[in-house]
Each structure stands twice: as C-alpha cells, then as structure tokens.
Design a protein around this motif. Sequence first.
Motif, PDB file in Angstrom:
ATOM      1  N   ALA A 114       0.828  -1.191   0.000  1.00 42.78           N
ATOM      2  CA  ALA A 114       0.000   0.000   0.000  1.00 42.78           C
ATOM      3  C   ALA A 114       0.869   1.250   0.000  1.00 42.78           C
ATOM      4  N   VAL A 129      -3.463 -10.580  -5.214  1.00 37.89           N
ATOM      5  CA  VAL A 129      -3.617 -10.299  -3.781  1.00 37.89           C
ATOM      6  C   VAL A 129      -4.686 -11.205  -3.184  1.00 37.89           C
ATOM      7  N   LYS A 130      -5.742 -11.418  -3.954  1.00 37.16           N
ATOM      8  CA  LYS A 130      -6.783 -12.342  -3.472  1.00 37.16           C
ATOM      9  C   LYS A 130      -6.187 -13.707  -3.165  1.00 37.16           C
ATOM     10  N   ILE A 133      -4.431 -13.579   0.022  1.00 38.49           N
ATOM     11  CA  ILE A 133      -5.384 -13.538   1.141  1.00 38.49           C
ATOM     12  C   ILE A 133      -5.934 -14.936   1.413  1.00 38.49           C
ATOM     13  N   TRP A 134      -6.293 -15.651   0.343  1.00 37.33           N
ATOM     14  CA  TRP A 134      -6.821 -17.013   0.549  1.00 37.33           C
ATOM     15  C   TRP A 134      -5.761 -17.935   1.163  1.00 37.33           C
ATOM     16  N   LEU A 137      -5.702 -17.136   4.696  1.00 38.95           N
ATOM     17  CA  LEU A 137      -6.887 -17.706   5.363  1.00 38.95           C
ATOM     18  C   LEU A 137      -6.696 -19.188   5.641  1.00 38.95           C
ATOM     19  N   ARG A 180      -7.779 -11.616  12.774  1.00 42.46           N
ATOM     20  CA  ARG A 180      -7.262 -10.355  12.245  1.00 42.46           C
ATOM     21  C   ARG A 180      -5.778 -10.216  12.562  1.00 42.46           C
ATOM     22  N   GLU A 181      -5.407 -10.587  13.774  1.00 39.93           N
ATOM     23  CA  GLU A 181      -3.991 -10.504  14.164  1.00 39.93           C
ATOM     24  C   GLU A 181      -3.125 -11.402  13.278  1.00 39.93           C
ATOM     25  N   LEU A 183      -3.826 -12.681  10.312  1.00 39.46           N
ATOM     26  CA  LEU A 183      -3.826 -12.280   8.906  1.00 39.46           C
ATOM     27  C   LEU A 183      -2.995 -11.008   8.692  1.00 39.46           C
ATOM     28  N   ARG A 184      -3.032 -10.141   9.673  1.00 42.49           N
ATOM     29  CA  ARG A 184      -2.238  -8.913   9.564  1.00 42.49           C
ATOM     30  C   ARG A 184      -0.751  -9.248   9.440  1.00 42.49           C
ATOM     31  N   LEU A 187      -0.131 -10.883   5.975  1.00 43.86           N
ATOM     32  CA  LEU A 187      -0.335  -9.959   4.850  1.00 43.86           C
ATOM     33  C   LEU A 187       0.402  -8.645   5.064  1.00 43.86           C
ATOM     34  N   VAL A 191      -0.351  -4.447   4.057  1.00 41.40           N
ATOM     35  CA  VAL A 191      -1.136  -3.658   5.004  1.00 41.40           C
ATOM     36  C   VAL A 191      -0.295  -2.691   5.829  1.00 41.40           C
ATOM     37  N   GLU A 192       1.025  -2.784   5.707  1.00 43.96           N
ATOM     38  CA  GLU A 192       1.848  -1.850   6.456  1.00 43.96           C
ATOM     39  C   GLU A 192       2.099  -0.619   5.604  1.00 43.96           C
TER      40      GLU A 192
ATOM     41  N   ALA B  12      -6.409  -5.603  18.091  1.00 48.02           N
ATOM     42  CA  ALA B  12      -7.218  -6.389  17.148  1.00 48.02           C
ATOM     43  C   ALA B  12      -8.685  -6.378  17.571  1.00 48.02           C
ATOM     44  N   VAL B  16     -11.915  -4.848  15.392  1.00 48.43           N
ATOM     45  CA  VAL B  16     -13.136  -5.555  14.976  1.00 48.43           C
ATOM     46  C   VAL B  16     -14.357  -5.064  15.754  1.00 48.43           C
ATOM     47  N   ALA B  43      -2.574  -0.944  10.346  1.00 51.36           N
ATOM     48  CA  ALA B  43      -2.335  -2.187   9.600  1.00 51.36           C
ATOM     49  C   ALA B  43      -3.466  -3.185   9.838  1.00 51.36           C
ATOM     50  N   LEU B  44      -3.937  -3.264  11.064  1.00 54.20           N
ATOM     51  CA  LEU B  44      -5.052  -4.171  11.367  1.00 54.20           C
ATOM     52  C   LEU B  44      -6.316  -3.743  10.622  1.00 54.20           C
ATOM     53  N   ARG B  46      -6.378  -2.032   7.832  1.00 57.21           N
ATOM     54  CA  ARG B  46      -6.164  -2.311   6.406  1.00 57.21           C
ATOM     55  C   ARG B  46      -6.412  -3.788   6.106  1.00 57.21           C
ATOM     56  N   THR B  47      -6.017  -4.623   7.024  1.00 51.23           N
ATOM     57  CA  THR B  47      -6.262  -6.064   6.840  1.00 51.23           C
ATOM     58  C   THR B  47      -7.754  -6.323   6.689  1.00 51.23           C
ATOM     59  N   LEU B  50      -8.912  -5.144   3.318  1.00 53.04           N
ATOM     60  CA  LEU B  50      -8.545  -6.098   2.259  1.00 53.04           C
ATOM     61  C   LEU B  50      -9.527  -7.264   2.220  1.00 53.04           C
ATOM     62  N   LEU B  51      -9.843  -7.791   3.393  1.00 52.25           N
ATOM     63  CA  LEU B  51     -10.767  -8.925   3.467  1.00 52.25           C
ATOM     64  C   LEU B  51     -12.144  -8.541   2.917  1.00 52.25           C
ATOM     65  N   VAL B  54     -12.370  -8.889  -0.894  1.00 55.37           N
ATOM     66  CA  VAL B  54     -12.203 -10.180  -1.586  1.00 55.37           C
ATOM     67  C   VAL B  54     -13.493 -10.622  -2.266  1.00 55.37           C
TER      68      VAL B  54
END
Lengths: 198, 157
Positions: A114, A129-130, A133-134, A137, A180-181, A183-184, A187, A191-192, B12, B16, B43-44, B46-47, B50-51, B54
Amino acid sequence: MSEDRDEVRELAARARAGEVGAFEALYQMHQAGIYTFIRSQVREAELAADLTQDTFVRAWESLPRLRKVGAFRGWLYQIARNLVRDEVKSGRARLEMLASAVVSEQGAELPEPAAEGERPEDLVVSEEVKGEIWRALESLPAEQREAVVMHHMEGMGMKEIAEVMRVRPGTVMSRLARAREALRKRLSEYVEGSDEGM
Amino acid sequence: MKACELIRGKLAEYAVGGLRRRARARVEAHVGECERCRAELAALKRTGALLDEVGADDAPAGTWEAVRQRMTEHPRAGVRARPRWAWAMGGVALVLVALAVLLIGPPRVEEPVLVAAAEADEEMQATMDGHLSAVWAAPLSDVAGVGLRMAALENDG
C-alpha cells in the motif's frame, strides 16, 4: 454483500409456501456466499459444488419447518456448515481449502505494498492479492476462517454469525480478532504503510 | 513501553469493534500519542479492508439447474408424493377386491346373518367377529378378502 432483509423475508415466506420462483431468487442471492463459505472449508472444488447443491436442496426440503423466515440466511449457513461437518466426519473431505483454487500458483508478480497515504477504500485488490489472502486464510483454524468469511465476504453481523456457529457474539468477536492478528502478520506486505485516514 | 504492550494486545479487538466503551477509550487515548501503536492499528484496519474487498465467488454454472432437478425428484417431506410403485400396488389391490366382489358376490355382514351363524356354529361366530374387526380396520386388506369368501360360504350353507 448487502441484502434487503424484507425482500429475503418475503421470498422465504413464499418459498416456504412452495413457490419455486421465490426459492430461485433466494438461490441467486445466496449462492455465491454459500459456495465461497463451503469452498473455504473443503479442498476439492467439485465437492464444494456438490455441497452447495446439497445445501439448497436441503433448504428447500426443510423450509416448511423454518418458523422465522427472517432468519433465512443464518439458517442456510447452518445447513451448509452441518453438511461440511458431516462430510469431514465421513472422511470424504478435509477441513482445508485450496488457495490456488482462487488464484493459480503460477508465480504471478505480487503487487506493490500500500502506498503512502493510501486509504483502505482506495485499495484495489488484484487477483494475485486475493490469492495471497486465501493462502493466509488457509493458515487459520477452521472456526476463525468461518467467521472471517461470513463477516467480511458476506457482511454478516456478529449476532447472525453467532447463531450460525451456536456460540455467543463475544466468542465470534474474539475469533475475528485473533484471525485479524494472524492475517495482519501474514499480509504485512500489503497492510503496512501510512496510518492516515485510519 | 509497558503501556504499548498492554494496548497492543487489545488492538485487534478494537479493530473488529469488540471492546467496551471504557477499554475503547483507553486504546484511542494511547494511539493518539503512540506512533507505533497507531501504525499497528492502521495495519489491522487495512487487513479488514482487504478482506472486505475479496468478495464471494459464484457457484459453478449449472448448479441451480441441478438443484432444480433434485427438487423435482425429491419433493418436500410434508408434501411428498407417493412413489409410483405404491400407486401401482394400490391399483392392483383395488382390482383384486373388485374381482372378488364380482366372483363371490357382495359381502353380507348384516346382523341377522351373523346371528344365524352364531346359532349354527359358535366357532364360526368367533371367526366372523374377528373378521368384522379386521374389515373395519382395513377394508381393502387380504383379511377382508378372506372374510368375503367366508361370508359367501355361509350364505351357500
């Protein structure tokens, strides 16, 4: 995905009474969400398609017993979830998904992180990117992954997800936070950046 | 630094929307002053963004047609149609009963006949009583057919 709750309620009531056209409209509204939800849980695409079929057939058969038509979506996800669980128990499926099903693993160039000052709504999520992300996940425990898919890809609220997962809303919130933690971290490349607009 | 560690563990949940008002206020106060925690929170967020982007993938083409086909093949339990073989069996049973009536005449189950039978033979009376119950419960059953035959024999006698 946003949905008109009143429309769903009306369609579900008509489908419950036996109107196939109303059920087809419900299918069109929910097929992508259900397929993606199932696809996030099982490895084989063909199996996910079969389970999507099973979910809607089971829903059609069971609709006369659905008392609260306003809860149709959550009820539909419960059916899908139970079918996935049964499939996993039977040994025919693994509780995994395949990131490459969404984006091929052909070594495509990854997008730039970003940019400075970029806001979330400005992010353009490419197919690559998708895929990332998958893949991220895939590393999550199944229950966190379920919550993420329902919340972020289907726009479901905590209470509705809690009903599907048969847990308290606080538990859903906790699962989403842990996801979220994780995935952050996975990714971080995307995201940074700047905290402007956050 | 210790404040950062404490807040980091809550970021986090904050992102949420899972914190209560007081905890939320503490996080907001801290990130207002701490650049690193602010960047982490960003960053959290932005994550999550992003989700959100999708989206869901459509089910394979032809899925609705397959669902529709199965809906036709397997009607709802509440309005489930009888299988074809059941209708066929029912038809055969009706034809057999009709044939029995034609061949041996209509059943005579009137009280006088039974009384007469009882006078003639107590065992026959018991049999006829049992048969009457069976006919009442299942008029098209084989038992009814036997009863018809017995009644005819009685008439002949």
